[in-house]
Design a protein around this motif. Structure first.
Motif, mmCIF file in Angstrom:
data_model
loop_
_atom_site.group_PDB
_atom_site.id
_atom_site.type_symbol
_atom_site.label_atom_id
_atom_site.label_comp_id
_atom_site.label_asym_id
_atom_site.label_seq_id
_atom_site.Cartn_x
_atom_site.Cartn_y
_atom_site.Cartn_z
ATOM 1 N N VAL B 196 0.843 -1.200 0.000
ATOM 2 C CA VAL B 196 0.000 0.000 0.000
ATOM 3 C C VAL B 196 0.877 1.249 0.000
ATOM 4 O O VAL B 196 0.666 2.189 -0.781
ATOM 5 N N LEU B 197 1.912 1.227 0.872
ATOM 6 C CA LEU B 197 2.787 2.401 0.965
ATOM 7 C C LEU B 197 3.518 2.657 -0.347
ATOM 8 O O LEU B 197 3.650 3.792 -0.790
ATOM 9 N N PHE B 198 3.973 1.547 -0.997
ATOM 10 C CA PHE B 198 4.656 1.708 -2.276
ATOM 11 C C PHE B 198 3.751 2.408 -3.270
ATOM 12 O O PHE B 198 4.187 3.254 -4.046
ATOM 13 N N GLY B 199 2.468 2.024 -3.232
ATOM 14 C CA GLY B 199 1.514 2.653 -4.134
ATOM 15 C C GLY B 199 1.488 4.156 -3.939
ATOM 16 O O GLY B 199 1.550 4.925 -4.909
ATOM 17 N N VAL B 200 1.449 4.591 -2.665
ATOM 18 C CA VAL B 200 1.455 6.027 -2.389
ATOM 19 C C VAL B 200 2.753 6.650 -2.902
ATOM 20 O O VAL B 200 2.759 7.700 -3.535
ATOM 21 N N PHE B 201 3.861 5.917 -2.672
ATOM 22 C CA PHE B 201 5.159 6.437 -3.087
ATOM 23 C C PHE B 201 5.252 6.627 -4.594
ATOM 24 O O PHE B 201 5.808 7.606 -5.066
ATOM 25 N N PHE B 202 4.673 5.652 -5.328
ATOM 26 C CA PHE B 202 4.728 5.759 -6.782
ATOM 27 C C PHE B 202 4.157 7.092 -7.232
ATOM 28 O O PHE B 202 4.741 7.797 -8.061
ATOM 29 N N PHE B 203 2.996 7.433 -6.664
ATOM 30 C CA PHE B 203 2.358 8.681 -7.087
ATOM 31 C C PHE B 203 3.197 9.878 -6.683
ATOM 32 O O PHE B 203 3.319 10.846 -7.426
ATOM 33 N N GLN B 204 3.817 9.768 -5.478
ATOM 34 C CA GLN B 204 4.684 10.860 -5.025
ATOM 35 C C GLN B 204 5.866 11.047 -5.978
ATOM 36 O O GLN B 204 6.173 12.154 -6.404
ATOM 37 N N ILE B 205 6.514 9.900 -6.307
ATOM 38 C CA ILE B 205 7.691 9.983 -7.176
ATOM 39 C C ILE B 205 7.293 10.542 -8.532
ATOM 40 O O ILE B 205 7.944 11.426 -9.079
ATOM 41 N N ARG B 206 6.157 10.068 -9.039
ATOM 42 C CA ARG B 206 5.770 10.522 -10.366
ATOM 43 C C ARG B 206 5.426 12.015 -10.350
ATOM 44 O O ARG B 206 5.723 12.738 -11.288
ATOM 45 N N ASP B 207 4.802 12.458 -9.244
ATOM 46 C CA ASP B 207 4.459 13.879 -9.163
ATOM 47 C C ASP B 207 5.707 14.749 -9.118
ATOM 48 O O ASP B 207 5.751 15.820 -9.700
ATOM 49 N N SER B 208 6.768 14.255 -8.416
ATOM 50 C CA SER B 208 7.919 15.138 -8.248
ATOM 51 C C SER B 208 8.890 15.068 -9.417
ATOM 52 O O SER B 208 9.488 16.065 -9.779
ATOM 53 N N ILE B 209 9.061 13.901 -10.064
ATOM 54 C CA ILE B 209 10.002 13.863 -11.196
ATOM 55 C C ILE B 209 9.320 13.493 -12.503
ATOM 56 O O ILE B 209 9.982 13.287 -13.517
ATOM 57 N N GLU B 210 8.009 13.364 -12.489
ATOM 58 C CA GLU B 210 7.222 13.079 -13.688
ATOM 59 C C GLU B 210 7.661 11.813 -14.398
ATOM 60 O O GLU B 210 7.613 11.709 -15.619
ATOM 61 N N SER B 211 8.140 10.863 -13.631
ATOM 62 C CA SER B 211 8.555 9.584 -14.211
ATOM 63 C C SER B 211 8.704 8.615 -13.052
ATOM 64 O O SER B 211 8.791 9.018 -11.903
ATOM 65 N N LEU B 212 8.737 7.313 -13.401
ATOM 66 C CA LEU B 212 8.980 6.336 -12.337
ATOM 67 C C LEU B 212 10.392 5.774 -12.442
ATOM 68 O O LEU B 212 10.730 4.797 -11.796
ATOM 69 N N ASP B 213 11.201 6.392 -13.288
ATOM 70 C CA ASP B 213 12.584 5.953 -13.438
ATOM 71 C C ASP B 213 13.398 6.500 -12.258
ATOM 72 O O ASP B 213 13.684 7.690 -12.199
ATOM 73 N N VAL B 214 13.759 5.631 -11.313
ATOM 74 C CA VAL B 214 14.357 6.137 -10.084
ATOM 75 C C VAL B 214 15.768 6.667 -10.281
ATOM 76 O O VAL B 214 16.302 7.337 -9.417
ATOM 77 N N ASP B 215 16.379 6.374 -11.449
ATOM 78 C CA ASP B 215 17.695 6.949 -11.705
ATOM 79 C C ASP B 215 17.638 8.472 -11.741
ATOM 80 O O ASP B 215 18.623 9.143 -11.451
ATOM 81 N N ARG B 216 16.475 8.980 -12.096
ATOM 82 C CA ARG B 216 16.364 10.429 -12.207
ATOM 83 C C ARG B 216 16.301 11.103 -10.852
ATOM 84 O O ARG B 216 16.404 12.321 -10.765
#
Lengths: 321, 231
Positions: B196-216
């Motif tokens: 569940v937490l990962f799900g929230v994190f995905f949206f957070q990451i995508r909102d802040s870097i507009e991608s799910l590529d964690v290298d960025r």
């Protein structure tokens, strides 16, 4: 290998090789008939490949002007190498003098010799298609061969022999044992068999579409008896892999002694097993689409990975130190 | 003691263990998002099936409950959650490029050999027929870790993490025939909460870097001016 030097053993080996060669077109047409039925087409008769071969043998050979002697020799070499490879495989009985001479690595070697001359002949005339087909065939087989050898090593670790007869005998004597290594070896060999015998999804033997063909591109310039031998060799190759799969992994029914009744049961068993595998192949070919040539290396990598996992799981799961 | 001396159901457990290892390899090689979630679900099914088999073979009834829990959580609920997440993020049909896929797979094979050598002394202490699978479960854990290292997509890293957990659970089942129920329940719900937490994190990451590529994520300091402008 008690019958190594007896006349009966050699007679049986010759008879079995002849049966192998004669039966190969039958397996091909069986697969074709099943495919026809699945696709609501009228199926050709079971004798059709024999009629085709007879027709081709009667026809005149047309040679290109710049064909070298190698082009004329190649069909005979390819056919002979494939027949020799077939002769080392136990079809009806495990008790074969030919198997005592040649093991599975020699079998791979025979197939490689055939493929080498096939590729040379493809390039001999100098047409674009021949060269393209040869380059594809060689690059695919350079990936398929390690996978095939890995499967053989996996089997050899279980049976402690690379001799095909001993392997089949060992697995027959062991009875029903669920071995993870054999499961992976079977899956790996299935993929290798599809690639090596040029079936869908790797190659389509029924098409002459220039972008996709591999095997057909190499034999495009052949005609008459040369073409007949090349096609027969290709049918033999399918039969070789079919028999390898059914007799190694499902050895039930194979004759372990040289008596008429045992041999008859062996013949019956191998016929039933091969016809089942023909149905499976027809289903697979109907439901799969041919894959792009550039995806085939991935397919063969998977075969190698499966074979490697087979070897690893034999060491990890099946033996105790 | 070779495999031929075990009973058929014990051999079936070994086959299932080998298939669990195979699904780990498949996860590592699979580049399509939805397909790798499906492979993860199949791994859960196989782990649950082998747990149930072990329960049957060794007459450990509490393992049936563990098998049921695994089936429900790891083979159904979590793949379903991940799938819904991936669909909502719009990356269900995304194909992730793995750098040097053949090398990664060879690395995984090397990890299997490594875990075999590490597990050898442990296996000598045990007399269970499933002791050989300790190496397999360790390899599943290590391959899950390799997947987290090799992938850049946040979702596939999470799938790798979950498959590590599968490996840990499998190790517990094959080496000791299951942990105490409290521990098992605790871990199961931990992983559920993590999902569940990962799900929230995905949206957070995508909102802040507009991608799910964690290298960025490494380039956050360089992009601070841009984010400043946007605010």
């Amino acid at each position: 290998m008690a019958d190594l030097l007896t006349l009966n053993g050699w007679l049986l080996a010759l008879l079995q090789a002849a049966l192998f060669v004669a039966g190969a077109p039958l397996l091909t047409i069986w697969v074709k008939r099943n495919k026809c039925r699945l696709q609501n087409r009228r199926a050709p008769s079971l004798l059709q490949p024999y009629r085709d071969l007879a027709k081709l043998f009667r026809k005149q050979v047309v040679l290109a002007e710049n064909a070298s002697p190698l082009f004329r020799c190649a069909p005979y070499i390819v056919f002979a190498a494939t027949v020799l490879a077939a002769a080392t495989i136990p079809l009806l009985s495990t008790n074969l003098p030919t198997a005592a001479i040649a093991d599975m690595i020699v079998l791979v070697g025979f197939l490689a010799v055939g493929r080498f001359f096939l590729a040379l002949a493809g390039m001999d005339i100098g047409t674009a298609f021949g060269g393209m087909g040869a380059s594809r065939e060689v690059s695919l087989s350079s990936l398929a061969e390690p996978a095939m050898l890995m499967v053989i090593f996996t089997l050899a670790m279980s049976a402690q022999s690379t001799n095909l007869s001993s392997v089949v005998q060992y697995l027959y004597d062991a009875g029903l044992v669920l071995r993870p290594s054999l499961l992976f070896a079977l899956l790996g060999l299935l993929l290798v068999a599809v690639a090596e015998s040029g079936r869908i999804p790797v190659d389509n033997p029924a098409t002459h579409l220039e972008l996709t063909m591999v095997h057909e591109a190499m034999i495009l310039e052949y005609s008459g008896r040369h073409l007949a031998l090349m096609e027969w060799a290709a049918q033999l190759k399918l039969m070789i892999f079919g028999v390898l799969i059914v007799n190694i992994f499902f050895p039930w029914g194979i004759a372990t002694e040289l008596s008429a009744s045992a041999l008859f049961i062996g013949l019956l068993a191998v016929t039933v097993k091969l016809s089942l595998i023909g149905v499976v192949l027809a289903f697979a070919e109907t439901s799969l689409a041919k894959m792009r040539v550039f995806l085939v290396p991935q397919f063969l990598n998977l075969a190698f990975l499966l074979a490697l996992l087979g070897a690893l799981s034999h060491i990890i799961l099946e033996v105790d130190i | 003691m070779t495999i031929a001396q075990y009973s058929l159901s014990e051999q079936a457990v070994l086959i299932l263990a080998a298939l669990v290892l195979f699904t780990s390899f498949a996860l590592l090689a699979q580049q399509r998002m939805l397909a790798s979630i499906h492979v993860f679900a199949w791994q859960g099914v196989l782990v649950a099936a082998s747990t149930a088999m072990i329960a049957g073979v060794y007459d450990k009834h509490h393992l049936y409950f563990s098998a049921l829990l695994t089936m429900g959580l790891k083979a159904m609920l979590m793949p379903w959650m991940l799938r819904r997440l991936v669909e909502r993020l719009g990356i269900a049909h995304q194909v992730e490029t793995v750098v040097r896929p053949a090398l990664v797979l060879l690395g995984a094979a090397a990890l299997v050999v490594f875990s075999y050598y590490v597990a050898l002394p442990i296996e000598k202490l045990s007399s269970l027929s499933t002791r050989n699978t300790i190496a397999i479960s360790m390899a599943v854990v290590l391959i899950g870790m390799l997947m987290m290292v090799a992938r850049r997509q946040a979702v596939s890293q999470v799938v790798g993490f979950m498959s590590m957990e599968n490996g840990l659970f499998f190790a517990a089942v094959v080496s000791t025939h299951g942990m105490p129920m409290v521990v098992e329940l605790g871990i199961a719900f931990d992983v559920l909460v993590a999902a569940v937490l990962f799900g929230v994190f995905f949206f957070q990451i995508r909102d802040s870097i507009e991608s799910l590529d964690v290298d960025r994520l490494n380039r956050l300091s360089e992009n601070s001016e841009i984010t400043g402008v946007r605010e």
